[in-house]
Design an enzyme around this catalytic site. Structure first.
Site, PDB file in Angstrom:
ATOM      1  N   TRP A  35       0.854  -1.197   0.000  1.00  0.00           N
ATOM      2  CA  TRP A  35       0.000   0.000   0.000  1.00  0.00           C
ATOM      3  C   TRP A  35       0.892   1.251   0.000  1.00  0.00           C
ATOM      4  O   TRP A  35       2.028   1.210   0.481  1.00  0.00           O
ATOM      5  CB  TRP A  35      -0.981   0.009   1.177  1.00  0.00           C
ATOM      6  CG  TRP A  35      -0.393   0.058   2.564  1.00  0.00           C
ATOM      7  CD1 TRP A  35      -0.189  -1.015   3.403  1.00  0.00           C
ATOM      8  CD2 TRP A  35       0.065   1.218   3.287  1.00  0.00           C
ATOM      9  NE1 TRP A  35       0.371  -0.593   4.581  1.00  0.00           N
ATOM     10  CE2 TRP A  35       0.533   0.781   4.553  1.00  0.00           C
ATOM     11  CE3 TRP A  35       0.115   2.588   3.003  1.00  0.00           C
ATOM     12  CZ2 TRP A  35       1.046   1.650   5.517  1.00  0.00           C
ATOM     13  CZ3 TRP A  35       0.637   3.458   3.964  1.00  0.00           C
ATOM     14  CH2 TRP A  35       1.087   2.975   5.201  1.00  0.00           C
ATOM     15  N   GLU A  78       7.650   8.819  13.533  1.00  0.00           N
ATOM     16  CA  GLU A  78       7.738   8.086  12.261  1.00  0.00           C
ATOM     17  C   GLU A  78       8.533   8.897  11.235  1.00  0.00           C
ATOM     18  O   GLU A  78       9.277   8.337  10.432  1.00  0.00           O
ATOM     19  CB  GLU A  78       6.345   7.788  11.692  1.00  0.00           C
ATOM     20  CG  GLU A  78       5.508   6.801  12.512  1.00  0.00           C
ATOM     21  CD  GLU A  78       5.914   5.353  12.320  1.00  0.00           C
ATOM     22  OE1 GLU A  78       6.802   5.086  11.486  1.00  0.00           O
ATOM     23  OE2 GLU A  78       5.359   4.485  13.026  1.00  0.00           O
ATOM     24  N   GLU A 114       8.883   1.703   6.235  1.00  0.00           N
ATOM     25  CA  GLU A 114       8.560   2.579   7.357  1.00  0.00           C
ATOM     26  C   GLU A 114       8.272   4.012   6.895  1.00  0.00           C
ATOM     27  O   GLU A 114       7.431   4.700   7.455  1.00  0.00           O
ATOM     28  CB  GLU A 114       9.726   2.607   8.352  1.00  0.00           C
ATOM     29  CG  GLU A 114       9.816   1.383   9.252  1.00  0.00           C
ATOM     30  CD  GLU A 114       8.754   1.391  10.326  1.00  0.00           C
ATOM     31  OE1 GLU A 114       8.180   2.453  10.609  1.00  0.00           O
ATOM     32  OE2 GLU A 114       8.485   0.315  10.891  1.00  0.00           O
ATOM     33  N   HIS A 117       4.811   5.417   6.666  1.00  0.00           N
ATOM     34  CA  HIS A 117       3.983   5.703   7.857  1.00  0.00           C
ATOM     35  C   HIS A 117       3.910   7.206   8.149  1.00  0.00           C
ATOM     36  O   HIS A 117       2.841   7.770   8.310  1.00  0.00           O
ATOM     37  CB  HIS A 117       4.524   4.968   9.085  1.00  0.00           C
ATOM     38  CG  HIS A 117       4.555   3.479   8.902  1.00  0.00           C
ATOM     39  ND1 HIS A 117       5.202   2.618   9.760  1.00  0.00           N
ATOM     40  CD2 HIS A 117       4.012   2.689   7.935  1.00  0.00           C
ATOM     41  CE1 HIS A 117       5.057   1.378   9.339  1.00  0.00           C
ATOM     42  NE2 HIS A 117       4.344   1.394   8.233  1.00  0.00           N
ATOM     43  N   GLU A 167       9.045  -2.149  17.666  1.00  0.00           N
ATOM     44  CA  GLU A 167       8.021  -2.470  16.666  1.00  0.00           C
ATOM     45  C   GLU A 167       6.740  -2.940  17.357  1.00  0.00           C
ATOM     46  O   GLU A 167       5.635  -2.617  16.932  1.00  0.00           O
ATOM     47  CB  GLU A 167       8.516  -3.542  15.684  1.00  0.00           C
ATOM     48  CG  GLU A 167       9.673  -3.114  14.798  1.00  0.00           C
ATOM     49  CD  GLU A 167       9.268  -2.171  13.660  1.00  0.00           C
ATOM     50  OE1 GLU A 167       8.079  -1.869  13.504  1.00  0.00           O
ATOM     51  OE2 GLU A 167      10.165  -1.738  12.930  1.00  0.00           O
ATOM     52  N   THR A 170       5.072   0.198  18.806  1.00  0.00           N
ATOM     53  CA  THR A 170       4.370   1.012  17.802  1.00  0.00           C
ATOM     54  C   THR A 170       3.140   0.268  17.287  1.00  0.00           C
ATOM     55  O   THR A 170       2.125   0.899  16.975  1.00  0.00           O
ATOM     56  CB  THR A 170       5.286   1.428  16.619  1.00  0.00           C
ATOM     57  OG1 THR A 170       5.988   0.284  16.157  1.00  0.00           O
ATOM     58  CG2 THR A 170       6.268   2.497  17.028  1.00  0.00           C
ATOM     59  N   ASP A 199       1.758  -3.237   9.536  1.00  0.00           N
ATOM     60  CA  ASP A 199       3.173  -3.207   9.114  1.00  0.00           C
ATOM     61  C   ASP A 199       4.092  -3.419  10.323  1.00  0.00           C
ATOM     62  O   ASP A 199       5.068  -4.175  10.263  1.00  0.00           O
ATOM     63  CB  ASP A 199       3.537  -1.827   8.536  1.00  0.00           C
ATOM     64  CG  ASP A 199       3.241  -1.713   7.040  1.00  0.00           C
ATOM     65  OD1 ASP A 199       2.585  -2.604   6.487  1.00  0.00           O
ATOM     66  OD2 ASP A 199       3.676  -0.700   6.442  1.00  0.00           O
ATOM     67  N   GLU A 200       3.781  -2.721  11.401  1.00  0.00           N
ATOM     68  CA  GLU A 200       4.645  -2.790  12.590  1.00  0.00           C
ATOM     69  C   GLU A 200       4.691  -4.225  13.128  1.00  0.00           C
ATOM     70  O   GLU A 200       5.739  -4.695  13.584  1.00  0.00           O
ATOM     71  CB  GLU A 200       4.168  -1.845  13.698  1.00  0.00           C
ATOM     72  CG  GLU A 200       3.886  -0.397  13.280  1.00  0.00           C
ATOM     73  CD  GLU A 200       5.103   0.411  12.861  1.00  0.00           C
ATOM     74  OE1 GLU A 200       6.129  -0.177  12.506  1.00  0.00           O
ATOM     75  OE2 GLU A 200       4.994   1.661  12.877  1.00  0.00           O
ATOM     76  N   HIS A 203       6.979  -6.264  10.993  1.00  0.00           N
ATOM     77  CA  HIS A 203       8.368  -5.920  11.308  1.00  0.00           C
ATOM     78  C   HIS A 203       8.796  -6.526  12.648  1.00  0.00           C
ATOM     79  O   HIS A 203       9.925  -6.985  12.796  1.00  0.00           O
ATOM     80  CB  HIS A 203       8.557  -4.400  11.361  1.00  0.00           C
ATOM     81  CG  HIS A 203       8.337  -3.723  10.042  1.00  0.00           C
ATOM     82  ND1 HIS A 203       8.069  -2.380   9.936  1.00  0.00           N
ATOM     83  CD2 HIS A 203       8.343  -4.211   8.774  1.00  0.00           C
ATOM     84  CE1 HIS A 203       7.930  -2.062   8.646  1.00  0.00           C
ATOM     85  NE2 HIS A 203       8.076  -3.158   7.928  1.00  0.00           N
TER      86      HIS A 203
HETATM   87 FE   FE2 Z   1       8.086   0.122  12.751  1.00  0.00          FE
HETATM   88 FE   FE2 Z   2       6.420   2.847  11.633  1.00  0.00          FE
END
Ligand code: FE2
Ligand code: FE2
Length: 327
Positions: A35, A78, A114, A117, A167, A170, A199-200, A203
């Site tokens: 995305w 971020e 990242e 974000h 991670e 977040t 996403d976090e 990760h």
């Molecule tokens: Fe992250």
């Molecule tokens: Fe992030």
């Protein structure tokens, strides 16, 4: 870090990163399929742009002050990606000059993911009409210019422990801002925070896996690194937030109070993340440790309980602080 230890770290990093292609395809997404911020924002090339922005602003009008403050703090941290990337590029085993297809490739690809974000949150806040963008941008520039020492040295073990923790933290905070946005009647913002949160999590899985691999080959040294990080406490990047005319540290304290009041990120979350990591890495049952590392393991296993007893006694100030970031 002393030379003998450094040499060992380098060897372990080469071992852990020997199938980096597989790690990258398991934990990162192909760029074309990922995305992008634009997917979640009004399209300025379309005729309906202004009416969409109007709707967006209406859906932000009633978001509480604390909530906006937390969103801004999240955005700034971020946006400080250059700071993390430059720190990680200097870690033992990451060498962009002599080994550009090794760990430095991971660092670049992770940074690239990242980077979306801050980009998405920044554009959303800009459109929301609730934010003093200039003050926010000044804080962002401060955070990047100041840089920060997260206490990980050039040690890959400490750095991967830190990123595992960070991670997860977040993930928690973006997930909670997503839930709250829905509660405050803004499903669009909820979706935005939700995709970032996922996403976090991806990760976090990556960094936890790296630590597991290190643990399998160098348990004592990993245990000592974890012990050291937890004694120092994991300091979140937001710690170094700064506003014009405000003493460093003060802005973070107010940001953190707002996050605690909202329940976006609390002392209890810190403890739960620690517990989750101890469980994930099966710290309690790691054997083949030297004497010092055995002591470290016992300290770590008792730590959540100790932190819980202290957490029960801490109080969160009720008073709202006026951030320069909010109109
Ligand atoms: Fe992250
Ligand atoms: Fe992030």
């Amino acid at each position: 870090m002393e030379t003998a230890l450094s040499a060992e770290r380098l060897e372990v990093m080469q071992h852990v990163g020997k199938d980096l292609d597989a790690l990258m395809s398991e934990y990162l997404k192909p760029i074309e399929e990922n995305w992008q911020p634009t997917d979640f924002l009004p399209d300025s090339s379309k005729d309906n742009f202004f009416s969409e922005v109007k709707l967006l602003q209406e859906s932000c009008r009633d978001l509480p002050y604390d909530y906006i403050a937390v969103l801004i703090g999240d955005t700034i941290t971020e946006e400080a990606l250059p700071t993390y990337e430059s720190w990680l590029m200097d870690v033992i085993g990451v060498d962009q000059v002599d080994n550009p297809s090794g760990w430095s490739r991971w660092v670049r690809a992770w940074t690239a993911e990242e980077n979306r974000h801050g980009d998405l949150l920044n554009k959303y806040l800009y459109l929301s009409g609730r934010v003093n963008m200039r003050a926010m941008e000044v804080s962002t520039q401060f955070l990047i210019a100041d840089g920060f020492d997260i206490g990980t040295d050039r040690d890959p073990y400490r750095n991967f422990i830190y990123t595992s923790f960070q991670e997860l933290a977040t993930n928690v905070s973006h997930r909670r801002t997503a839930t709250l946005a829905k509660k405050f009647g803004n499903p669009h913002l909820s979706k935005i925070c939700g995709v970032i949160a996922s996403d976090e999590m991806r990760h976090a899985k990556a960094y936890k896996a790296f630590v597991s691999r290190i643990l399998a080959v160098d348990p004592s040294e990993l245990m000592l690194a974890l012990d050291d990080m937890m004694r120092k406490k994991i300091v979140m990047p937001a710690h170094f937030l700064r506003e014009t005319g405000v003493k460093m540290g003060d802005t973070f304290a107010h940001f953190s109070d707002a996050a605690q009041r909202l329940g976006v990120y609390t002392t209890n979350d810190y403890i739960e993340i620690l517990e989750a990591l101890l469980l994930e890495w099966e710290i309690g049952s790691v054997r083949d440790l030297n004497e010092k590392a055995e002591k470290a393991r016992d300290y770590l296993m008792a730590l959540p309980g100790r932190l819980k007893r202290i957490a029960d006694r801490t109080r969160i100030p009720e008073l709202q602080y006026e951030f320069s970031w909010i109109k």
